[in-house]
Design a protein around this motif. Structure first.
Motif, PDB file in Angstrom:
ATOM      1  N   THR A  24       0.810  -1.214   0.000  1.00 36.95           N
ATOM      2  CA  THR A  24       0.000   0.000   0.000  1.00 36.95           C
ATOM      3  C   THR A  24       0.847   1.269   0.000  1.00 36.95           C
ATOM      4  O   THR A  24       0.320   2.356   0.122  1.00 36.95           O
ATOM      5  N   GLY A  25       2.152   1.135  -0.134  1.00 36.30           N
ATOM      6  CA  GLY A  25       3.040   2.285  -0.109  1.00 36.30           C
ATOM      7  C   GLY A  25       3.026   3.049  -1.418  1.00 36.30           C
ATOM      8  O   GLY A  25       2.308   2.699  -2.358  1.00 36.30           O
ATOM      9  N   SER A  26       3.865   4.067  -1.474  1.00 39.83           N
ATOM     10  CA  SER A  26       3.867   4.934  -2.648  1.00 39.83           C
ATOM     11  C   SER A  26       5.180   4.912  -3.431  1.00 39.83           C
ATOM     12  O   SER A  26       5.255   5.466  -4.513  1.00 39.83           O
ATOM     13  N   ARG A  27       6.225   4.268  -2.890  1.00 36.06           N
ATOM     14  CA  ARG A  27       7.507   4.201  -3.594  1.00 36.06           C
ATOM     15  C   ARG A  27       7.891   2.748  -3.825  1.00 36.06           C
ATOM     16  O   ARG A  27       7.952   1.959  -2.891  1.00 36.06           O
ATOM     17  N   LEU A  28       8.150   2.403  -5.068  1.00 39.17           N
ATOM     18  CA  LEU A  28       8.621   1.060  -5.398  1.00 39.17           C
ATOM     19  C   LEU A  28      10.144   1.064  -5.424  1.00 39.17           C
ATOM     20  O   LEU A  28      10.757   1.993  -5.945  1.00 39.17           O
ATOM     21  N   VAL A  29      10.738   0.015  -4.865  1.00 40.84           N
ATOM     22  CA  VAL A  29      12.185  -0.129  -4.851  1.00 40.84           C
ATOM     23  C   VAL A  29      12.506  -1.462  -5.513  1.00 40.84           C
ATOM     24  O   VAL A  29      12.015  -2.507  -5.083  1.00 40.84           O
ATOM     25  N   PHE A  30      13.316  -1.419  -6.548  1.00 45.66           N
ATOM     26  CA  PHE A  30      13.738  -2.619  -7.253  1.00 45.66           C
ATOM     27  C   PHE A  30      15.223  -2.824  -6.971  1.00 45.66           C
ATOM     28  O   PHE A  30      16.052  -2.010  -7.371  1.00 45.66           O
ATOM     29  N   VAL A  31      15.537  -3.899  -6.259  1.00 41.79           N
ATOM     30  CA  VAL A  31      16.931  -4.196  -5.921  1.00 41.79           C
ATOM     31  C   VAL A  31      17.469  -5.196  -6.934  1.00 41.79           C
ATOM     32  O   VAL A  31      16.919  -6.297  -7.079  1.00 41.79           O
ATOM     33  N   ALA A  32      18.537  -4.814  -7.609  1.00 40.67           N
ATOM     34  CA  ALA A  32      19.175  -5.700  -8.582  1.00 40.67           C
ATOM     35  C   ALA A  32      19.584  -6.996  -7.904  1.00 40.67           C
ATOM     36  O   ALA A  32      19.804  -7.038  -6.692  1.00 40.67           O
ATOM     37  N   GLY A  33      19.695  -8.040  -8.675  1.00 40.80           N
ATOM     38  CA  GLY A  33      20.132  -9.320  -8.137  1.00 40.80           C
ATOM     39  C   GLY A  33      21.448  -9.161  -7.395  1.00 40.80           C
ATOM     40  O   GLY A  33      22.418  -8.659  -7.950  1.00 40.80           O
ATOM     41  N   GLN A  34      21.445  -9.583  -6.138  1.00 37.40           N
ATOM     42  CA  GLN A  34      22.629  -9.467  -5.286  1.00 37.40           C
ATOM     43  C   GLN A  34      23.327 -10.814  -5.193  1.00 37.40           C
ATOM     44  O   GLN A  34      22.692 -11.831  -4.913  1.00 37.40           O
ATOM     45  N   VAL A  35      24.625 -10.804  -5.444  1.00 39.04           N
ATOM     46  CA  VAL A  35      25.451 -11.994  -5.314  1.00 39.04           C
ATOM     47  C   VAL A  35      26.267 -11.861  -4.036  1.00 39.04           C
ATOM     48  O   VAL A  35      26.143 -10.885  -3.302  1.00 39.04           O
ATOM     49  N   SER A  36      27.130 -12.816  -3.787  1.00 41.59           N
ATOM     50  CA  SER A  36      27.840 -12.850  -2.500  1.00 41.59           C
ATOM     51  C   SER A  36      29.146 -12.063  -2.527  1.00 41.59           C
ATOM     52  O   SER A  36      30.199 -12.548  -2.124  1.00 41.59           O
ATOM     53  N   TRP A  37      29.072 -10.823  -2.990  1.00 46.15           N
ATOM     54  CA  TRP A  37      30.217  -9.931  -2.952  1.00 46.15           C
ATOM     55  C   TRP A  37      30.215  -9.120  -1.679  1.00 46.15           C
ATOM     56  O   TRP A  37      29.144  -8.769  -1.162  1.00 46.15           O
TER      57      TRP A  37
END
Length: 135
Positions: A24-37
């Protein structure tokens, strides 16, 4: 909180996630695929799936924190595992449990688990991407 997690009675309850998230929020956050760095680009846990899963989840948390979010704001996760077989599930769960202990939260949004032939470099065994919703 912008995301509510639900397990409908008509669907199976599957650990470690919920079947549905309502945002129900107003800001979408798309996190790129995270690897084990780590922050310097060094692979953490080479050859250790559980340790790599833990690091991926910690990296997702760091990305979310950088924009004022946390795992409580995640509406959807996608997990890619190289050469996935069901026999790897205990290692996946161990990594999630370790990350949960460090974060003080259990990341349980709806998730999709996909097997992958390979990721960006041979040392990476898993990649985790997230979609979050912030107020």
């Amino acid at each position: 909180m912008a995301v509510t997690l639900v397990n409908p009675e008509a669907l199976p309850a599957v650990d470690p996630y919920r079947q549905v998230s309502v945002a129900t929020g107003s800001r979408l956050v798309f996190v790129a695929g995270q690897v084990s760095w780590d922050a310097q680009g060094t692979t953490i846990g080479a050859g250790d799936l559980a340790r790599q899963v833990e690091q991926c989840y910690l990296n997702v948390a760091a990305a979310l924190d950088s924009v004022g979010g946390s795992f409580e704001d995640v509406a959807k996760l996608t997990v890619h595992v190289v050469d996935w077989t069901p026999a790897k599930m205990p290692l996946l769960m161990e990594g999630i449990s370790r990350a949960s202990a460090v974060l003080g939260a259990v990341p349980v949004p709806p998730a999709t688990l996909l097997g992958a032939a390979a990721l960006d470099v041979p040392e990476h065994l898993v990649e985790v991407e997230a979609v979050a919703v912030l107020d």
